[in-house]
Enzyme design. Structure first.
Site, PDB file in Angstrom:
ATOM      1  CG  HIS A 149      -2.153  -0.832   0.951  1.00  0.00           C
ATOM      2  ND1 HIS A 149      -3.091  -0.541   0.064  1.00  0.00           N
ATOM      3  CD2 HIS A 149      -2.721  -1.908   1.649  1.00  0.00           C
ATOM      4  CE1 HIS A 149      -3.974  -1.423   0.125  1.00  0.00           C
ATOM      5  NE2 HIS A 149      -3.827  -2.157   1.231  1.00  0.00           N
ATOM      6  CE  LYS A 613     -11.959   7.346   2.034  1.00  0.00           C
ATOM      7  NZ  LYS A 613     -13.005   7.927   0.944  1.00  0.00           N
TER       8      LYS A 613
END
Length: 956
Positions: A149, A613
């Site tokens: 990532h 998020k």
């Protein structure tokens, strides 16, 4: 007041000494390489930063800011490089001290939380015996999964040099311990020795120690000089091939040697009982296609080929060393018939080894392994006593030969010869085989749907599959899963995306045949929102021969279909989707009849990043908790109605607390009661991989913690059921927290502009730190931004907003509903008695401790719209103050990290050296966004991102 033994600051003196040593050497290298003026500038900045951070000297702070603002671009980059490398070196010193303190505790007989010794003690006190532990491990599956990532900012060249420095620090400790042992000094004198004597000889004139320390320091200086002249950043975008190579370095240094040692420790603690493999590694790199167009069938092949090369070269090295050790002559000791047959089948006819059956057998084994290496990876073995020949058909065949050698040695009372190398190799073959790690496939549900819609349209079965409602989709998919005929039309004109998706699944089938069925086991579906998302992957498996038979007539699927529930809404729907899926005709029976290497159990992945998020820290954790509880209850019910189906949770955790990070031990024990049951997979992401696994000993400790926590969560008696009032309060906190979070992030006009200007998100997107784009779409919508750079950016500007925002407002809202004192008393009870809540608050505490509103306000100055800047930052600051205050009221601790003094001291040591990086990052971002085309400016920004990430450690 006298310090308690636990908080005795003298125990950190060796750490301070190491940091001073490395800092001194770095300073000497800078003076030598850059000149006195550069050294003096960096030293002046260091002194001003330390004076402000540790002594609250505001005059020093003002002088520091003025000094940094006046630096030229070249000076700024030089300063940034210096403080970035200091952060890296401080990390190495802290890692060494962690190992050192662990050893001190173990020698003193003190077991630490998260260690296996601690688990054995807890289990024994709970009446859990060895037989119960062995039975649990026989059915357990613990798997860390390495992912690529875009927050891993380290180059492999840097990592390799830092591993050498870590090794030299360990050797330096050993030199001091060896000298202390040789001196025959008493325990009392040892305790009175200040650790500064580790770095210089004793007064008695120990010349040997002096020479050893001097040689060690010279090597440290050489490696630091190497670092200073090594480029911190990549010039080109990281490719998937680079990510594969980088990840494999952790297997070579840590996983291959340390996992067998961990198994040995567990077996010895359980009375020498041999255990079936329960701890294995997983890998996403090369198979994770979600949002990454660079991952293809070719990268999947490359991943398995590269992994196989690493595994086989490890096995070859160990077989070669075994051959050197097992020089037993049949003139001295006979061998059994099986061992003699293995030796006789060897093509080794060297007269010098005619009486050495073990060496002859191992020479033959080496030749077969070498031929296997060439066949599976195209590589050449390092040495050849005889030509490579007769490759092994499988890792099991190789394992059988090793077992033959082990049995012969045990039979001849030479078991001691098996312990050092043979049995660790046997365990390595059991765990890593010829494939090294299980590679997962991952793709977004909409991409599966697109490929299937194309297949159906070309076959003239359904012209517009995507337009069908969910019921119609399910009906069509079930009908096709009961049809033995394939969908594909010869020479059909398929879209490139469709061909690519089919090729991935075809390659998976080929790789399972080539490297073993455990090489690929999971097909993960990102954004799982409906039952048809699961059925589509079954149909794609059927199309390439990974699903055998038809759904209602003996179907078996090779790959486990793994839904990934990510958003708050997805988590709330998870149990309902899985219930509907397993009630479809043939699905439960298919899973139940699957072989051990097929779809015979159900993995369900839970996304921590996107849920945070979407709804903020508290709501994310609460909805994950609820989803797990509901899923376990569902599968228990399905088991009663349709027969048992094993459920395994796969936790998509990141580095930051906002993305599910935090201590693994506490996180696993905080799972809802009954949700672990010996089964857990979890992702390891970003620079957290390096902090956990770059150092082999720390790597083994982290793996040990996963095993220890899984055993405790599985076998310790459940606490009393969570009181309804706790659950009700959590639900109310979640609702209010999510409302506060979304009001700021999604409902505040201009917040997106604030985020993109008050954080280095744009500059992070330009870094060559990952093969995957930072955003799913080419726009500036927060909804489309990946959760990883979202959290990374907030960490860089030191607001760490995803890890705490909304909690203060939620507590205030609860106080309005219940009254302030009743609400606080309830929350204090929850903190004392509910692991889920106390762990969440501990993580919020850590995130707040790493935040800094003063530094964050400097980043806010980058927002050109003064009204927007003041409005948004004021809201964030007010929520920070609320959260800080209520956290203190609930925990009873006025200061952050009061219960984690080691981390508090770490922050105290390192933050003065991170501050200049922040100030310079803001200064250079301002220059860059104002139109500076100077390459040094951009490079300085990117190096500062590296240094801040290294200093904060868990920012991705």
């Amino acid at each position: 007041m006298k310090s308690s033994k636990r908080d005795d600051p003298s125990k950190d003196q060796p750490l301070i000494d190491d940091i001073r040593l490395l800092g001194r050497l770095l300073g000497e290298v800078i003076r030598e390489q850059e000149g006195d003026a550069s050294y003096a500038l960096i030293e002046q900045i260091r002194q001003l930063s330390v004076a402000f951070r540790r002594e609250a000297d505001h005059a020093a702070d003002k002088a520091l800011k003025q000094l940094l603002k006046g630096l030229t671009d070249a000076q700024a980059v030089s300063v940034i490089r210096a403080f970035t490398y200091f952060s890296h070196l401080a990390n190495l010193a802290e890692d060494r001290h962690h190992v050192r303190r662990r050893s001190v505790h173990e020698r003193a007989g003190n077991v630490q939380e998260g260690s296996l010794e601690h688990s054995w003690d807890r289990l024994a006190r709970a009446g859990v015996g060895h037989e119960q532990i062995i039975a649990s491990l026989a059915d357990s599956h613990v798997s860390p999964v390495l992912t690529a990532h875009p927050t891993e900012v380290q180059r492999k060249s840097i990592l390799d040099a830092e591993r050498d420095i870590a090794r030299l620090l360990t050797e330096r400790d050993s030199l001091g311990q060896g000298a202390a042992g040789a001196s025959g000094s008493s325990n009392k004198s040892n305790k009175s020795n200040k650790s500064s004597k580790r770095s210089k000889p004793a007064a008695s004139g120990d010349l040997l120690l002096a020479r050893g320390l001097a040689a060690n320091e010279a090597q440290l200086r050489a490696r630091i000089t190497q670092l200073w002249h090594t480029r911190l950043l990549r010039y080109t975008k990281l490719t998937v091939a680079d990510e594969i190579e980088n990840s494999l370095a952790y297997y070579q240094s840590t996983f291959l040697p340390e996992i067998p040692r961990l198994y040995r420790d567990v077996e010895q603690a359980l009375g020498g009982q041999s255990l079936a493999p329960f701890l294995r590694m997983g890998q996403w790199i090369g198979g994770d296609r979600d949002g990454n167009p660079n991952v293809t069938a070719a990268t999947l092949r490359l991943a398995l080929k590269s992994q196989s090369d690493v595994a086989l070269r490890h096995h070859l090295t160990e077989v070669h060393r075994l051959g050197a050790e097992l020089s037993l002559s049949d003139m001295r000791i006979g061998v059994n018939a099986a061992m003699q047959d293995l030796a006789d089948r060897s093509p080794d006819h060297n007269e010098h080894r005619r009486d050495e059956p073990y060496r002859r057998a191992l020479t033959g084994i080496y030749a077969r392994l070498a031929a296997t290496l060439t066949e599976l990876s195209g590589g050449e073995a390092a040495r050849h006593a005889i030509a490579p020949q007769n490759p092994y058909a499988s890792a099991e065949e190789f394992l059988a030969d090793l077992r033959t050698i082990e049995a012969a040695l045990v039979e001849q009372r030479c078991e001691a010869l098996t312990e050092q190398r043979l049995r660790p190799l046997i365990r390595a073959v059991q765990v890593f085989g010829f494939h090294l790690a299980t590679v997962d496939l991952r793709q977004s549900s909409d991409q599966h749907e697109s490929a299937l819609a194309d297949l159906l349209a070309v076959a003239r079965i359904e012209p517009d599959y995507s337009a069908l409602d969910e019921a119609a989709k399910q009906a069509l998919l079930l009908r096709l899963l009961d049809d033995a005929r394939p969908l594909r039309v010869l020479d059909g004109d398929y879209q490139a995306h469709t061909r690519s998706e089919l090729e991935i699944f075809e390659t998976a089938r080929e790789m399972r045949q080539r490297y073993g069925t455990i090489a690929i086991r999971h097909a993960i579906i990102s954004h799982t929102e409906t039952v048809s998302d699961l059925l589509e992957v079954l149909l794609l498996q059927k199309e390439v021969g990974l699903l055998h038979g038809t759904l209602e007539h003996g179907a078996r699927a090779d790959l486990i279909v793994v839904p990934l529930f990510e958003t708050i809404e997805d988590l709330r729907n998870a149990a309902g989707i899985m219930d509907a899926f397993y009630r479809l005709p043939g699905v439960a029976a298919m899973v139940q009849r699957g072989a051990p290497d097929q779809y015979n159990e159900q993995d369900i992945m839970l996304g921590y990043s996107d849920s945070n998020k979407d709804g903020g820290i508290f709501t994310s954790n609460w909805e994950l908790y609820r989803a797990e509880t509901a899923l376990v209850a569902l599968f228990d019910q399905l088991g009663r109605e349709q027969g048992p189906i094993k459920l395994r949770m796969f936790h998509g955790r990141g580095g930051t607390v906002g993305r599910g990070g935090g201590p693994s031990y506490q996180a696993i024990l905080a799972q809802p009661a009954g949700t672990v049951r010996g089964q857990i997979r979890l992702t390891e992401q970003g620079e957290v991989i390096g902090s956990k696994y770059a150092n082999p000993e720390i790597g083994r400790r982290n793996l040990e913690t996963l095993v220890a926590a899984t055993l405790e969560a599985t076998l310790l008696p459940a606490l009393k059921p969570v009181p309804a009032k706790f659950l009700d309060a959590a639900a109310q906190l979640s609702q209010a927290s999510m409302a506060a979070y979304r009001a700021l992030v999604y409902e505040t006009p201009g917040f997106t502009d604030y985020f993109f200007t008050a954080t280095p998100i744009r500059e992070i997107a330009e870094l060559n730190i990952g093969s995957r784009p930072a955003s799913r779409k080419a726009n500036q919508r927060i909804e489309d931004l990946r959760a990883i750079p979202w959290g990374f950016s907030w960490g860089q500007c030191r607001l760490t907003l995803p890890g705490w925002y909304g909690f203060g407002s939620a507590v205030d809202r609860l106080a309005e509903q219940l009254g302030t004192e009743p609400a606080l008393e309830l929350l204090r009870q929850m903190h004392r008695k509910w692991p889920f809540f106390s762990t969440l608050l501990s993580n919020i505490d850590m995130v707040l401790a790493k935040s800094d509103l003063s530094l964050a306000s400097r980043y806010a100055e980058l927002v050109p719209d003064a009204q927007l800047r003041q409005q948004v930052f004021a809201r964030i600051e007010a929520e920070w103050q609320r959260t800080h205050e209520v956290l203190s009221q609930i925990t009873g601790e006025a200061a952050r990290l009061a219960g984690n003094r080691s981390l508090a001291r770490s922050i105290e040591h390192r933050f003065p050296y991170i501050d200049p990086l922040h100030h310079l990052q803001v200064e250079l971002i301002g220059r860059y966004r104002a139109g500076s085309q100077e390459g040094l400016v951009k490079r300085g920004i990117h190096i500062s991102i590296n240094g801040i990430a290294a200093g904060l450690r868990n920012t991705g």
